[in-house]
Design an enzyme around this catalytic site. Structure first.
Site, mmCIF file in Angstrom:
data_model
loop_
_atom_site.group_PDB
_atom_site.id
_atom_site.type_symbol
_atom_site.label_atom_id
_atom_site.label_comp_id
_atom_site.label_asym_id
_atom_site.label_seq_id
_atom_site.Cartn_x
_atom_site.Cartn_y
_atom_site.Cartn_z
ATOM 1 N N ASP A 1 0.822 -1.214 0.000
ATOM 2 C CA ASP A 1 0.000 0.000 0.000
ATOM 3 C C ASP A 1 0.853 1.260 0.000
ATOM 4 O O ASP A 1 0.509 2.257 -0.626
ATOM 5 C CB ASP A 1 -0.907 0.023 1.248
ATOM 6 N N CYS B 1 -23.576 -17.279 39.770
ATOM 7 C CA CYS B 1 -24.705 -17.396 38.846
ATOM 8 C C CYS B 1 -24.578 -18.709 38.063
ATOM 9 O O CYS B 1 -23.581 -18.946 37.388
ATOM 10 C CB CYS B 1 -24.718 -16.205 37.878
ATOM 11 N N ASP C 1 0.419 4.416 -2.407
ATOM 12 C CA ASP C 1 0.178 5.767 -1.880
ATOM 13 C C ASP C 1 1.209 6.761 -2.410
ATOM 14 O O ASP C 1 0.890 7.897 -2.723
ATOM 15 C CB ASP C 1 0.224 5.763 -0.344
ATOM 16 N N TYR D 1 -21.271 -9.474 -16.562
ATOM 17 C CA TYR D 1 -21.883 -10.737 -16.980
ATOM 18 C C TYR D 1 -22.479 -10.740 -18.373
ATOM 19 O O TYR D 1 -23.017 -11.752 -18.807
ATOM 20 C CB TYR D 1 -22.904 -11.239 -15.958
ATOM 21 N N LYS E 1 -25.979 -15.860 -9.191
ATOM 22 C CA LYS E 1 -26.751 -14.640 -9.423
ATOM 23 C C LYS E 1 -26.449 -13.672 -8.278
ATOM 24 O O LYS E 1 -26.911 -13.858 -7.156
ATOM 25 C CB LYS E 1 -28.238 -14.973 -9.489
ATOM 26 N N GLU F 1 -23.796 -19.363 -13.676
ATOM 27 C CA GLU F 1 -23.215 -18.229 -12.933
ATOM 28 C C GLU F 1 -23.984 -18.022 -11.645
ATOM 29 O O GLU F 1 -25.202 -18.140 -11.631
ATOM 30 C CB GLU F 1 -23.380 -16.919 -13.736
ATOM 31 N N CYS G 1 -24.982 -9.533 34.358
ATOM 32 C CA CYS G 1 -25.347 -10.042 35.670
ATOM 33 C C CYS G 1 -24.126 -9.880 36.568
ATOM 34 O O CYS G 1 -23.008 -10.194 36.167
ATOM 35 C CB CYS G 1 -25.727 -11.517 35.547
ATOM 36 N N LYS H 1 -33.829 -19.410 -8.388
ATOM 37 C CA LYS H 1 -33.587 -18.742 -7.113
ATOM 38 C C LYS H 1 -33.251 -19.724 -6.000
ATOM 39 O O LYS H 1 -33.701 -20.858 -5.996
ATOM 40 C CB LYS H 1 -34.843 -17.951 -6.707
ATOM 41 N N CYS I 1 -30.834 -10.483 37.309
ATOM 42 C CA CYS I 1 -30.481 -11.614 36.448
ATOM 43 C C CYS I 1 -31.616 -12.641 36.419
ATOM 44 O O CYS I 1 -32.084 -13.075 37.475
ATOM 45 C CB CYS I 1 -29.198 -12.255 36.956
ATOM 46 N N CYS J 1 -30.017 -15.910 38.383
ATOM 47 C CA CYS J 1 -29.624 -15.923 39.797
ATOM 48 C C CYS J 1 -30.160 -14.718 40.574
ATOM 49 O O CYS J 1 -29.882 -14.583 41.772
ATOM 50 C CB CYS J 1 -28.109 -15.987 39.931
ATOM 51 N N ASP K 1 -26.528 -10.567 -5.894
ATOM 52 C CA ASP K 1 -27.680 -9.798 -5.436
ATOM 53 C C ASP K 1 -27.284 -8.340 -5.260
ATOM 54 O O ASP K 1 -26.869 -7.910 -4.194
ATOM 55 C CB ASP K 1 -28.172 -10.392 -4.113
#
Ligand code: D41
Length: 676
Positions: A36, A438, A40, A231, A121, A119, A432, A320, A414, A417, A123
């Site tokens: 990076d 507990c 940069d 696609y 699909k 392929e 709690c 689907k 709680c 307990c 979303d």
């Protein structure tokens, strides 16, 4: 640097090319070629030149990806080639009917098979990108398929969309169709910041992608980690058209587009069905949402012969998957107490089939989340289940709120307990205050202690722990080592044989390692990795219990919060007496000689990462390796020590195999890191 105009211009063009190439490696191939810091540096130099010579700035400059002036409104775009829609098949019969229709139209015999391109699909949002002479000149939404909106400024900010095409045989005019989508991690990120800013959260990644593209201010779009996969193509002029859909996608890949890596040719409709099953199994592990499979006749000549009806092609169909969101009713809210006392509200739902499973519980996280959702008992809610994550309440359908909907009241004591519930200022979680008194907390603590990555007590499952605590046979983890066959053999569904086996596994668990023991104590924020680092750095339990804040902070991954929890744990006399009881019962490990340790065990080694990574990001893997002293190289050579190959690894993997260089898959790699 001599700055005569010609030199500057050629430097500028070179910088643009270089940055565009790095960008492609990073965002399209998921295989960065430079660190990076180098990217940069090049970008700063480019911006320096652009500031000095603003007239040079062109549309394909990588500096343009940050977004520009906000628009007043979007203009309309008429698609020269309509963007068709997809017919749906809801089951295998409908898919088989589709295949039969195609064969009939093409006069094929029953035993002749069509080659289909399969392929996932994606979303997201369908878009069309126009390139003239290889330069991106316009981006548009699908709209109603005939007329969409001009979103050029927004698409320019998406890093996986090439501003300028690369490679051979680029047509003079090219319109690329594809899906812009938001990976789940990006969705979680932008929702977290929306919530932090007091804004409304998006229900799902598709809505978030659509909302991000609908921004008049492209700087906002630039801040959303959108991606695009190509696609299909619309207009295509001044070039040679490939003969098949998959070769077209391959060409688009050569020109710089991201193509979904699971795109695959198959023979015949049966193979389409098995592709569907395979992808459905993989669905939860993908880093992005898919809502089904698209099948396309691969041969473009056959596609042409088949043509289209109304608005959809005859040669393609979508099948689907079960929806990842469904509506149901929140019938009640239960408050569960976790290992650290955290009280989690859990929505009890009218069972609903979502994302392929029946869901009757969903987490509401904490009181703030309940408030943010504004949810009440009796409300109709949208449940989202995507990936391996716990189902979430995404939204309340206010229109359907019944008159008798009841507000959710967070308990003040709680539910297990009755100790007071406390909430630390600035923290979302209420806890709690009963500690190991507990039963809920002690049960969780014992379950954690016995788990595979902790003391690994085979046969001590969650149900059995609940039973042992409820029957009063154990209160703390130390009591496990006082159990005898006689005490447990009488328990429900516990035969003599399993009782004997259990006692044997408890006995076997005594020989452990310092790291596992530390992890098994269940100190807050001390996971497996931190326990390992602590063990490695301190060598013995005594040095850890005796360590002050400063000594703890010197350890990698230990910050002030973790240091506080560690000190807090070992200051508690109950915890100390449990630890000494465990040691008296014979729990033991070998201390580690910390003076002999090498903090950079991979020093002198050269590693290569190739293919996709699904558990951690490539950047994380690289950081880890470098921290351990390894060099991470971009290509495989005789000097390479080790290759990590994920799905889709190609030439580098082949080369490693030819050179006999050891290869790990990602899971093995993660285990290797954990065992260091
Ligand atoms: O991944 C998708 N969402 C996807 C959508 C895909 N892989 N292929 C598609 N192919 C087409 C045709 C066959 C019409 C070129 C599509 C869509 N259409 C599409 N997306 C939205 C409307 C239509």
């Amino acid at each position: 640097m001599a700055e005569n105009p010609e030199q500057v211009l050629s430097e500028y063009e070179q910088l643009k090319d270089e940055l565009n190439q790095h960008n492609h490696r990073y965002y399209v191939q998921d295989d960065p070629s430079v660190p990076d810091s180098e990217y940069d540096r090049l970008m700063r130099r480019l911006q320096e030149i652009e500031q000095q010579f603003p007239e040079l700035v062109s549309d394909d400059s990588p500096s343009q990806r940050v977004g520009g002036e906000a628009l007043q409104s979007f203009t309309q775009v008429t698609h020269a080639v309509a963007m068709l829609s997809l017919e749906n098949a809801f089951n295998e019969e409908e898919l088989e009917a589709f295949d039969k229709r195609i064969k009939d139209r093409l006069n094929l015999k029953d035993d002749q098979q069509i080659e289909y391109a399969c392929e996932p699909k994606l979303d997201g949002v369908a878009v069309s990108l126009l390139y003239k002479d290889g330069l991106l000149v316009r981006g548009a939404t699908r709209g109603d398929g005939k007329v969409g909106e001009d979103i050029t400024a927004n698409v320019r900010t998406i890093n996986s969309i090439p501003l300028k095409l690369s490679g051979q045989g680029i047509p003079k005019l090219l319109e690329v169709r594809g899906e812009i989508y938001l990976p789940r991690a990006g969705f979680d990120k932008i929702n977290a910041s929306a919530i932090a800013a007091g804004d409304k959260a998006f229900v799902n990644p598709r809505n978030a992608a659509a909302g991000s593209l609908r921004q008049l201010d492209s700087k906002i779009t630039a801040s959303r980690p959108l991606e695009m996969c190509a696609y299909s193509v619309g207009q295509f002029k001044g070039g040679t058209t490939p003969d098949s859909h998959l070769n077209m996608l391959a060409a688009l890949g050569e020109w710089g587009f991201k193509i979904n890596r699971y795109v695959e040719p198959v023979e015949g409709v049966k193979a389409c069905e098995s592709y569907y099953d395979r992808m459905q199994e993989r669905r939860d592990q993908l880093p992005y949402d898919i809502d089904g499979i698209v099948y396309k006749v691969n041969d473009l000549k056959l596609q042409q012969r088949l043509g289209f009806v109304a608005k959809a092609p005859r040669w393609a169909i979508a099948r689907k998957f079960p929806a990842q969101e469904e509506m149901t009713v929140l019938q009640d809210v239960e408050f569960q107490v976790g290992r650290t006392g955290a009280i989690t509200p859990v929505a009890k739902l009218k069972p609903v089939f979502v994302g392929g499973v029946t869901v009757s519980n969903a987490t509401l996280h904490n009181g703030d989340e309940i408030q943010r959702l504004g949810v009440r008992i009796g409300d109709t809610v949208i449940i989202r289940r995507a990936g391996d994550v716990i189902p979430q309440v995404a939204k309340v359908v206010l229109e359907k709120r019944p008159a008798d909907a009841r507000p959710i009241v967070f308990p003040e004591s709680c539910p297990v307990c009755q100790s007071p519930v406390r909430r630390v200022e600035g923290e979302a979680v209420a806890r709690c205050s009963g500690g190991l008194f507990c039963a809920a907390q002690s049960k969780q603590a014992i379950k954690h202690f016995a788990s595979r990555k902790a003391m690994d007590i085979d046969g001590l499952g969650d149900k059995l722990v609940d039973l042992l605590v409820d029957e009063g046979l154990i209160y703390s983890v130390a009591d496990l080592y006082e159990l005898g066959v006689d005490k447990i053999a009488g328990l429900e569904r516990m035969g003599d044989k399993s009782a004997k086996n259990l006692i044997e596994s408890i006995e076997n668990s005594k020989q452990t390692s310092l790291a596992k023991f530390l992890f098994s104590l269940g100190i807050r924020e001390v996971g497996e990795a931190t326990a390992q680092t602590l063990a490695k750095n301190f060598g013995s339990l005594e040095s850890i219990t005796g360590a002050d804040q400063d000594a703890l902070l010197e350890v990698d991954d230990v910050g002030p919060v973790v240091a506080y929890y560690i000190r807090d744990f070992f200051r508690n006399p109950d915890n100390l007496s449990i630890i000494s009881a465990l040691r008296e019962f014979g729990v033991c490990w070998d201390d580690i000689d910390i003076t002999a340790q090498d903090s950079q065990p991979l020093k002198g080694q050269t590693w290569v990462l190739t293919g996709a990574m699904e558990i951690m990001s490539r950047a994380e893997a690289k950081d880890k390796l470098q921290d351990l002293g390894a060099k991470v190289a971009g290509s495989v050579s005789a000097k390479t020590t080790q290759v990590v190959a994920g799905p889709g690894a190609g030439s580098k993997l082949n080369k490693a195999q030819t050179l006999d260089i050891p290869v790990l898959d990602e899971q093995q790699f993660v285990r290797f890191l954990a065992d260091l």
